[in-house]
Write a protein that holds these residues in place. Structure first.
Motif, PDB file in Angstrom:
ATOM      1  N   SER A  48       0.870  -1.182   0.000  1.00 11.72           N
ATOM      2  CA  SER A  48       0.000   0.000   0.000  1.00 11.72           C
ATOM      3  C   SER A  48       0.904   1.228   0.000  1.00 11.72           C
ATOM      4  O   SER A  48       2.125   1.107   0.180  1.00 11.72           O
ATOM      5  CB  SER A  48      -0.856   0.023   1.275  1.00 11.72           C
ATOM      6  OG  SER A  48      -0.054   0.389   2.383  1.00 11.72           O
ATOM      7  N   PRO A  49       0.317   2.414  -0.129  1.00 12.35           N
ATOM      8  CA  PRO A  49       1.145   3.619   0.011  1.00 12.35           C
ATOM      9  C   PRO A  49       1.744   3.733   1.417  1.00 12.35           C
ATOM     10  O   PRO A  49       2.663   4.522   1.628  1.00 12.35           O
ATOM     11  CB  PRO A  49       0.155   4.756  -0.251  1.00 12.35           C
ATOM     12  CG  PRO A  49      -0.946   4.127  -1.046  1.00 12.35           C
ATOM     13  CD  PRO A  49      -1.055   2.714  -0.565  1.00 12.35           C
ATOM     14  N   ARG A  50       1.224   2.958   2.390  1.00  6.87           N
ATOM     15  CA  ARG A  50       1.758   3.001   3.763  1.00  6.87           C
ATOM     16  C   ARG A  50       2.790   1.903   4.012  1.00  6.87           C
ATOM     17  O   ARG A  50       3.219   1.715   5.161  1.00  6.87           O
ATOM     18  CB  ARG A  50       0.612   2.824   4.766  1.00  6.87           C
ATOM     19  CG  ARG A  50      -0.420   3.904   4.688  1.00  6.87           C
ATOM     20  CD  ARG A  50      -1.476   3.690   5.768  1.00  6.87           C
ATOM     21  NE  ARG A  50      -2.669   4.470   5.457  1.00  6.87           N
ATOM     22  CZ  ARG A  50      -3.825   4.360   6.088  1.00  6.87           C
ATOM     23  NH1 ARG A  50      -3.945   3.493   7.074  1.00  6.87           N
ATOM     24  NH2 ARG A  50      -4.856   5.096   5.734  1.00  6.87           N
ATOM     25  N   ARG A  51       3.165   1.165   3.004  1.00  9.24           N
ATOM     26  CA  ARG A  51       4.146   0.091   3.171  1.00  9.24           C
ATOM     27  C   ARG A  51       5.478   0.663   3.644  1.00  9.24           C
ATOM     28  O   ARG A  51       5.885   1.757   3.206  1.00  9.24           O
ATOM     29  CB  ARG A  51       4.322  -0.588   1.812  1.00  9.24           C
ATOM     30  CG  ARG A  51       5.232  -1.793   1.770  1.00  9.24           C
ATOM     31  CD  ARG A  51       4.805  -2.870   2.710  1.00  9.24           C
ATOM     32  NE  ARG A  51       5.031  -4.203   2.181  1.00  9.24           N
ATOM     33  CZ  ARG A  51       5.250  -5.267   2.944  1.00  9.24           C
ATOM     34  NH1 ARG A  51       5.278  -5.143   4.258  1.00  9.24           N
ATOM     35  NH2 ARG A  51       5.400  -6.451   2.407  1.00  9.24           N
ATOM     36  N   LYS A 104      10.026   0.536  -1.999  1.00 13.87           N
ATOM     37  CA  LYS A 104      11.352   1.046  -2.362  1.00 13.87           C
ATOM     38  C   LYS A 104      11.346   1.467  -3.839  1.00 13.87           C
ATOM     39  O   LYS A 104      11.906   2.509  -4.221  1.00 13.87           O
ATOM     40  CB  LYS A 104      12.398  -0.053  -2.097  1.00 13.87           C
ATOM     41  CG  LYS A 104      13.824   0.373  -2.306  1.00 13.87           C
ATOM     42  CD  LYS A 104      14.787  -0.685  -1.797  1.00 13.87           C
ATOM     43  CE  LYS A 104      16.196  -0.403  -2.299  1.00 13.87           C
ATOM     44  NZ  LYS A 104      17.152  -1.456  -1.908  1.00 13.87           N
ATOM     45  N   ILE A 105      10.660   0.659  -4.663  1.00 12.41           N
ATOM     46  CA  ILE A 105      10.606   0.949  -6.103  1.00 12.41           C
ATOM     47  C   ILE A 105       9.741   2.193  -6.388  1.00 12.41           C
ATOM     48  O   ILE A 105      10.169   3.104  -7.115  1.00 12.41           O
ATOM     49  CB  ILE A 105      10.059  -0.276  -6.880  1.00 12.41           C
ATOM     50  CG1 ILE A 105      11.034  -1.453  -6.777  1.00 12.41           C
ATOM     51  CG2 ILE A 105       9.802   0.077  -8.345  1.00 12.41           C
ATOM     52  CD1 ILE A 105      10.468  -2.800  -7.232  1.00 12.41           C
ATOM     53  N   THR A 106       8.536   2.262  -5.796  1.00 19.18           N
ATOM     54  CA  THR A 106       7.668   3.411  -6.119  1.00 19.18           C
ATOM     55  C   THR A 106       8.243   4.710  -5.565  1.00 19.18           C
ATOM     56  O   THR A 106       8.159   5.761  -6.193  1.00 19.18           O
ATOM     57  CB  THR A 106       6.211   3.210  -5.611  1.00 19.18           C
ATOM     58  OG1 THR A 106       6.217   2.959  -4.196  1.00 19.18           O
ATOM     59  CG2 THR A 106       5.549   2.044  -6.317  1.00 19.18           C
ATOM     60  N   ARG A 107       8.878   4.597  -4.390  1.00 18.71           N
ATOM     61  CA  ARG A 107       9.492   5.792  -3.786  1.00 18.71           C
ATOM     62  C   ARG A 107      10.634   6.292  -4.682  1.00 18.71           C
ATOM     63  O   ARG A 107      10.722   7.481  -4.982  1.00 18.71           O
ATOM     64  CB  ARG A 107      10.007   5.405  -2.395  1.00 18.71           C
ATOM     65  CG  ARG A 107      10.455   6.528  -1.528  1.00 18.71           C
ATOM     66  CD  ARG A 107       9.335   7.161  -0.739  1.00 18.71           C
ATOM     67  NE  ARG A 107       9.870   8.229   0.101  1.00 18.71           N
ATOM     68  CZ  ARG A 107       9.851   9.516  -0.243  1.00 18.71           C
ATOM     69  NH1 ARG A 107       9.313   9.918  -1.367  1.00 18.71           N
ATOM     70  NH2 ARG A 107      10.362  10.420   0.577  1.00 18.71           N
ATOM     71  N   GLU A 156       9.073  -2.552 -13.969  1.00 14.82           N
ATOM     72  CA  GLU A 156       8.683  -2.165 -15.317  1.00 14.82           C
ATOM     73  C   GLU A 156       7.392  -1.331 -15.279  1.00 14.82           C
ATOM     74  O   GLU A 156       7.314  -0.249 -15.874  1.00 14.82           O
ATOM     75  CB  GLU A 156       8.466  -3.440 -16.134  1.00 14.82           C
ATOM     76  CG  GLU A 156       8.496  -3.219 -17.608  1.00 14.82           C
ATOM     77  CD  GLU A 156       8.401  -4.543 -18.358  1.00 14.82           C
ATOM     78  OE1 GLU A 156       8.703  -5.617 -17.793  1.00 14.82           O
ATOM     79  OE2 GLU A 156       7.993  -4.472 -19.524  1.00 14.82           O
ATOM     80  N   GLN A 157       6.393  -1.833 -14.543  1.00 20.11           N
ATOM     81  CA  GLN A 157       5.097  -1.148 -14.516  1.00 20.11           C
ATOM     82  C   GLN A 157       5.175   0.201 -13.801  1.00 20.11           C
ATOM     83  O   GLN A 157       4.544   1.169 -14.211  1.00 20.11           O
ATOM     84  CB  GLN A 157       4.062  -2.038 -13.834  1.00 20.11           C
ATOM     85  CG  GLN A 157       3.804  -3.289 -14.639  1.00 20.11           C
ATOM     86  CD  GLN A 157       2.343  -3.721 -14.614  1.00 20.11           C
ATOM     87  OE1 GLN A 157       1.453  -2.937 -14.277  1.00 20.11           O
ATOM     88  NE2 GLN A 157       2.093  -4.956 -14.988  1.00 20.11           N
ATOM     89  N   THR A 158       5.953   0.241 -12.721  1.00 19.70           N
ATOM     90  CA  THR A 158       6.067   1.504 -11.967  1.00 19.70           C
ATOM     91  C   THR A 158       6.723   2.587 -12.822  1.00 19.70           C
ATOM     92  O   THR A 158       6.204   3.708 -12.955  1.00 19.70           O
ATOM     93  CB  THR A 158       6.902   1.276 -10.689  1.00 19.70           C
ATOM     94  OG1 THR A 158       6.253   0.295  -9.893  1.00 19.70           O
ATOM     95  CG2 THR A 158       7.064   2.550  -9.889  1.00 19.70           C
ATOM     96  N   PHE A 159       7.872   2.258 -13.410  1.00 21.72           N
ATOM     97  CA  PHE A 159       8.587   3.260 -14.211  1.00 21.72           C
ATOM     98  C   PHE A 159       7.775   3.638 -15.464  1.00 21.72           C
ATOM     99  O   PHE A 159       7.763   4.805 -15.877  1.00 21.72           O
ATOM    100  CB  PHE A 159       9.991   2.760 -14.583  1.00 21.72           C
ATOM    101  CG  PHE A 159      10.990   2.904 -13.464  1.00 21.72           C
ATOM    102  CD1 PHE A 159      11.074   1.960 -12.443  1.00 21.72           C
ATOM    103  CD2 PHE A 159      11.845   3.997 -13.414  1.00 21.72           C
ATOM    104  CE1 PHE A 159      11.987   2.095 -11.400  1.00 21.72           C
ATOM    105  CE2 PHE A 159      12.770   4.154 -12.378  1.00 21.72           C
ATOM    106  CZ  PHE A 159      12.838   3.193 -11.370  1.00 21.72           C
ATOM    107  N   ALA A 160       7.092   2.643 -16.049  1.00 21.49           N
ATOM    108  CA  ALA A 160       6.298   2.920 -17.268  1.00 21.49           C
ATOM    109  C   ALA A 160       5.209   3.951 -16.975  1.00 21.49           C
ATOM    110  O   ALA A 160       4.907   4.808 -17.808  1.00 21.49           O
ATOM    111  CB  ALA A 160       5.690   1.623 -17.798  1.00 21.49           C
ATOM    112  N   VAL A 170      -0.255  -0.824  -8.173  1.00 22.48           N
ATOM    113  CA  VAL A 170       0.903  -0.034  -8.621  1.00 22.48           C
ATOM    114  C   VAL A 170       0.491   1.438  -8.768  1.00 22.48           C
ATOM    115  O   VAL A 170       1.184   2.341  -8.276  1.00 22.48           O
ATOM    116  CB  VAL A 170       1.477  -0.587  -9.954  1.00 22.48           C
ATOM    117  CG1 VAL A 170       2.596   0.311 -10.474  1.00 22.48           C
ATOM    118  CG2 VAL A 170       1.974  -2.022  -9.778  1.00 22.48           C
ATOM    119  N   ASP A 171      -0.661   1.662  -9.383  1.00 21.45           N
ATOM    120  CA  ASP A 171      -1.156   3.047  -9.573  1.00 21.45           C
ATOM    121  C   ASP A 171      -1.268   3.778  -8.241  1.00 21.45           C
ATOM    122  O   ASP A 171      -0.821   4.911  -8.094  1.00 21.45           O
ATOM    123  CB  ASP A 171      -2.560   3.028 -10.192  1.00 21.45           C
ATOM    124  CG  ASP A 171      -2.503   2.929 -11.700  1.00 21.45           C
ATOM    125  OD1 ASP A 171      -1.408   3.134 -12.262  1.00 21.45           O
ATOM    126  OD2 ASP A 171      -3.547   2.635 -12.313  1.00 21.45           O
TER     127      ASP A 171
END
Ligand code: NAP
Ligand code: F7E
Length: 343
Positions: free
Chosen positions: A188-191, A199-202, A263-267, A315-316
């Motif tokens: 989640s966004p609270r992870r 770590k990836i989305t941040r 891949e999905q996060t950066f895309a 991911v979104d």
């Protein structure tokens, strides 16, 4: 009867979503927090401030058995959710004895406290144990279900196997209404920021805004069954509403790799992860869990539970949350006008 819940691990990711859920259902909600030099209540601030806080916090620690007895005697909860743990797999290799003390024996201490108080008062206290797909480790069957044998691959996984079996043992020995949710990875966004998804989305969102250049990761090939924490806490609650206690796998039944997540996060940010991700062997584990894929048919059939959030939506949601944080960070840092414009 008035529903009163005690949540250990209330300051963590799942604790915060579960507290929100129980408050919305009209419960009186209590949470265990451990003492630290900082507040550590970032995820639950909206629940603890104001004239009549919706969540009441108490100092305590799973390493302090007497304190747990005292607290349960004082609160007299009807339901206890044990979400507290040293929950980081990589860290458990550095702190194996500490992980065993908190994640394994801590569960026993809590069960003993519940048994003591329940014996004295005659009032039933229902118990939820946060078991983990990490117990399947080097998997002996795919997909993994309730009957799949365990083969843990880390001190954390071994400690969770102890917590799982001691919960079942107390159910069978003393008739406790004690259930285990074998939850597959949920985010989640609270992870916590050191788990791989966050770590990836941040990092990707910070890279997008020029706040960071590279992202260092370990094994990109491991595969997980990733769901949304907000959906998974509903399953915890449902387990304790059943007449009979039991154990359930909670999962989406879908598989993605760490590489897919990158891949999905950066895309989503119009970036190609291959330009930014670098492999750093420091993040490899002494023993890896290559693949975890759950079969949650039992929970779907008996509890009527199903996940509402799929992998792209997860991911979104995480990218959106971290983009907002990165924008704030960029503004606070008062970076160059071009970055301010992008933010
Ligand atoms: P988390 O964000 O790491 O939260 C862990 C919580 O435990 C925090 O509130 C932490 O307090 C508390 N804690 C740690 N040591 C403690 C101690 N000695 N005494 C009392 N509290 C202590 O974990 P999560 O992702 O919410 O997971 C919740 C539970 O589910 C954990 O037991 C985890 O092992 C298990 N689980 C998680 C997943 C997943 O994918 N998220 C999957 C399966 C099982 P501080 O805030 O003070 O650190
Ligand atoms: O790693 C790989 C890593 O730390 C996932 C906990 O909530 O779920 C979680 O445990 C995968 C592993 O979660 C990095 O090697 C690559 O294969 O996000 P994670 P986890 O180990 O699956 C289970 C179900 C729990 O119960 C636990 O409490 O990603 N990976 N590079 C990396 N992992 C991290 N953390 N950091 C990296 O740089």
């Amino acid at each position: 009867m008035h529903n009163r819940a005690l949540i250990t691990g209330v300051t963590g990711q799942d604790g915060s979503y579960l507290a929100e859920l129980l408050i919305a259902k009209g419960y009186e909600v209590h949470g265990l927090r451990r003492r630290s030099s900082t507040f550590g209540t970032g995820r639950i601030e909206h629940l603890i401030f104001g004239e009549s806080p919706q969540l009441q916090l108490h100092y305590g620690d799973l390493s302090d058995g007497n304190g747990l007895v005292r607290l349960i005697r004082e609160i007299r909860p009807t339901e206890v959710y044990n979400l507290a743990a040293q929950s980081h797999v990589r860290v458990s290799f550095d702190q194996p004895a500490y992980t065993a003390d908190v994640t394994a024996v801590g569960t026993l201490r809590l069960l003993e406290a519940i048994r003591d108080v329940q014996d004295d008062t005659g009032e039933q206290i229902r118990f939820y144990q946060a078991s983990s797909s990490e117990m399947y480790g080097k998997v002996l069957e795919t997909p993994q279900k309730e009957t799949t044998p365990f083969y843990p691959r880390s001190p954390y996984g071994v400690a969770k196997v102890y917590g799982h079996w001691i919960t079942i043992n107390y159910r069978e020995s003393y008739g406790l209404h004690a259930s285990c949710g074998i939850l597959f990875n949920h985010e989640s966004p609270r992870r916590g920021e050191t788990f791989v998804t966050r770590k990836i989305t941040r990092a990707a969102t910070r890279i997008k805004l020029g706040l960071q250049k590279k992202l260092h990761l370990g094994n990109l090939d491991s595969q997980r069954d990733w769901g949304f924490a907000g959906d998974y806490v509903e399953a915890m609650w449902l387990m304790l509403q059943q007449d009979k206690a039991d154990d359930y796998v909670i999962a989406t039944n879908e598989l993605s790799s760490v590489r897919d997540f990158c891949e999905q996060t950066f895309a989503r940010l119009d970036l190609d992860y291959r330009e930014f991700v670098e492999i750093d062997p420091r993040y490899y584990r002494p023993a890896e869990v290559d693949l975890l894929l759950g079969d949650s048919t039992k929970a779907r059939t008996r509890l009527g539970w199903r996940p509402r959030t799929n992998f792209p939506q997860l991911v979104d949601m995480m990218v959106e949350g971290d983009l907002a944080l990165a924008r704030q960070e960029a503004l606070i840092q008062g970076l160059t006008p071009s970055v301010r414009k992008a933010a």
